[in-house]
Design a protein around this motif. Structure first.
Motif, PDB file in Angstrom:
ATOM      1  N   GLU A 103       0.816  -1.215   0.000  1.00  0.00           N
ATOM      2  CA  GLU A 103       0.000   0.000   0.000  1.00  0.00           C
ATOM      3  C   GLU A 103       0.852   1.268   0.000  1.00  0.00           C
ATOM      4  N   ASN A 104       2.148   1.163   0.280  1.00  0.00           N
ATOM      5  CA  ASN A 104       3.029   2.328   0.340  1.00  0.00           C
ATOM      6  C   ASN A 104       3.795   2.591  -0.952  1.00  0.00           C
ATOM      7  N   VAL A 105       3.517   1.850  -1.997  1.00  0.00           N
ATOM      8  CA  VAL A 105       4.259   1.974  -3.247  1.00  0.00           C
ATOM      9  C   VAL A 105       3.956   3.319  -3.916  1.00  0.00           C
ATOM     10  N   ASP A 106       4.909   3.827  -4.638  1.00  0.00           N
ATOM     11  CA  ASP A 106       4.725   5.027  -5.456  1.00  0.00           C
ATOM     12  C   ASP A 106       4.058   4.562  -6.754  1.00  0.00           C
ATOM     13  N   MET A 107       2.751   4.750  -6.848  1.00  0.00           N
ATOM     14  CA  MET A 107       1.979   4.212  -7.969  1.00  0.00           C
ATOM     15  C   MET A 107       2.430   4.783  -9.316  1.00  0.00           C
ATOM     16  N   GLU A 108       2.720   6.054  -9.344  1.00  0.00           N
ATOM     17  CA  GLU A 108       3.161   6.671 -10.596  1.00  0.00           C
ATOM     18  C   GLU A 108       4.499   6.090 -11.058  1.00  0.00           C
ATOM     19  N   ALA A 109       5.405   5.899 -10.123  1.00  0.00           N
ATOM     20  CA  ALA A 109       6.709   5.338 -10.462  1.00  0.00           C
ATOM     21  C   ALA A 109       6.575   3.900 -10.963  1.00  0.00           C
ATOM     22  N   VAL A 110       5.705   3.111 -10.334  1.00  0.00           N
ATOM     23  CA  VAL A 110       5.513   1.734 -10.779  1.00  0.00           C
ATOM     24  C   VAL A 110       4.907   1.713 -12.182  1.00  0.00           C
ATOM     25  N   SER A 111       3.898   2.535 -12.422  1.00  0.00           N
ATOM     26  CA  SER A 111       3.283   2.587 -13.752  1.00  0.00           C
ATOM     27  C   SER A 111       4.309   2.950 -14.815  1.00  0.00           C
ATOM     28  N   PHE A 112       5.153   3.928 -14.513  1.00  0.00           N
ATOM     29  CA  PHE A 112       6.196   4.325 -15.459  1.00  0.00           C
ATOM     30  C   PHE A 112       7.179   3.186 -15.699  1.00  0.00           C
ATOM     31  N   ARG A 113       7.611   2.540 -14.625  1.00  0.00           N
ATOM     32  CA  ARG A 113       8.574   1.437 -14.730  1.00  0.00           C
ATOM     33  C   ARG A 113       7.987   0.280 -15.522  1.00  0.00           C
ATOM     34  N   LEU A 114       6.702  -0.004 -15.324  1.00  0.00           N
ATOM     35  CA  LEU A 114       6.063  -1.092 -16.060  1.00  0.00           C
ATOM     36  C   LEU A 114       6.006  -0.783 -17.550  1.00  0.00           C
ATOM     37  N   GLN A 115       5.763   0.466 -17.901  1.00  0.00           N
ATOM     38  CA  GLN A 115       5.746   0.823 -19.322  1.00  0.00           C
ATOM     39  C   GLN A 115       7.136   0.660 -19.944  1.00  0.00           C
ATOM     40  N   GLU A 116       8.174   0.989 -19.191  1.00  0.00           N
ATOM     41  CA  GLU A 116       9.538   0.749 -19.665  1.00  0.00           C
ATOM     42  C   GLU A 116       9.780  -0.742 -19.866  1.00  0.00           C
ATOM     43  N   LEU A 117       9.343  -1.535 -18.909  1.00  0.00           N
ATOM     44  CA  LEU A 117       9.525  -2.978 -18.999  1.00  0.00           C
ATOM     45  C   LEU A 117       8.747  -3.561 -20.165  1.00  0.00           C
ATOM     46  N   VAL A 118       7.557  -3.069 -20.398  1.00  0.00           N
ATOM     47  CA  VAL A 118       6.745  -3.539 -21.525  1.00  0.00           C
ATOM     48  C   VAL A 118       7.488  -3.293 -22.840  1.00  0.00           C
ATOM     49  N   GLN A 119       8.157  -2.165 -22.954  1.00  0.00           N
ATOM     50  CA  GLN A 119       8.935  -1.888 -24.163  1.00  0.00           C
ATOM     51  C   GLN A 119      10.037  -2.929 -24.335  1.00  0.00           C
ATOM     52  N   ARG A 120      10.736  -3.246 -23.272  1.00  0.00           N
ATOM     53  CA  ARG A 120      11.807  -4.246 -23.334  1.00  0.00           C
ATOM     54  C   ARG A 120      11.247  -5.637 -23.610  1.00  0.00           C
ATOM     55  N   LEU A 121      10.164  -5.982 -22.926  1.00  0.00           N
ATOM     56  CA  LEU A 121       9.555  -7.297 -23.127  1.00  0.00           C
ATOM     57  C   LEU A 121       9.005  -7.439 -24.536  1.00  0.00           C
TER      58      LEU A 121
END
Length: 137
Positions: A103-121
C-alpha cells in the motif's frame, strides 16, 4: 525441465521489482498461461495468479464500452486492496504483465517502470528465435 530453463524472462521481471514496496511479478499469456515470473514467487503461486490475472484483464477489456466504445484499446488496470495494489498491463500481442505491491508503493513510479519494462519485453516477445548458427551461408 527446471524453472531456470523455462523462466528465461524472469530476470527482466526481477529488475522491475528493484523498486521499493513491490512484491511479485508474472508475465502471462491471454489464456492465463505463465510465461515468466519473478524470483520472489513460487512457480505454483505464479501459475495460479497468472490464471487469475487473465480473468481480470478479460473483465477489464469488456468494460471498454463503459469508458468510450467497445473498440477502445485496454492498456492497464490497477486494483486496490487494504494492503496493496495489483498493476496489470498489456505487454505485447497476447501477453500481459502483472505486478503486486504494498500500500506504500509510489503508484506513478511503478506505472512508469512497467511501461519501460513492456517496451523491453515487447522486443523479446516479438524477436523470432535464431536458427542454427553453426553453418555460414
Amino acid at each position: 525441465m527446471n524453472d531456470a530453463a523455462t523462466n528465461k524472462l524472469g530476470w527482466m521481471l526481477d529488475d522491475a521489482l528493484k523498486m521499493p514496496e513491490t512484491r511479485h511479478a508474472v508475465l502471462l499469456s491471454a489464456d492465463g498461461l505463465l510465461m515468466a515470473h519473478s524470483e520472489r514467487i513460487s512457480v505454483d503461486d505464479a501459475e495460479r495468479h497468472a490464471a487469475g490475472m487473465a480473468g481480470l484483464q478479460s473483465l477489464a477489456r469488456s468494460a471498454a464500452e463503459f469508458c468510450s466504445n467497445a473498440e477502445t484499446t485496454w492498456r492497464q488496470t490497477v486494483t486496490e486492496f487494504d494492503d496493496g495494489y495489483v498493476f496489470l498491463v498489456a505487454a505485447g500481442p497476447g501477453a500481459y504483465l502483472a505486478v503486486s505491491a504494498t500500500e506504500n508503493v509510489d503508484m506513478e513510479a511503478v506505472s512508469f517502470r512497467l511501461q519501460e519494462l513492456v517496451q523491453r519485453l515487447g522486443k523479446e516477445l516479438t524477436t523470432p528465435p535464431r536458427g542454427d548458427l553453426g553453418g555460414v551461408r
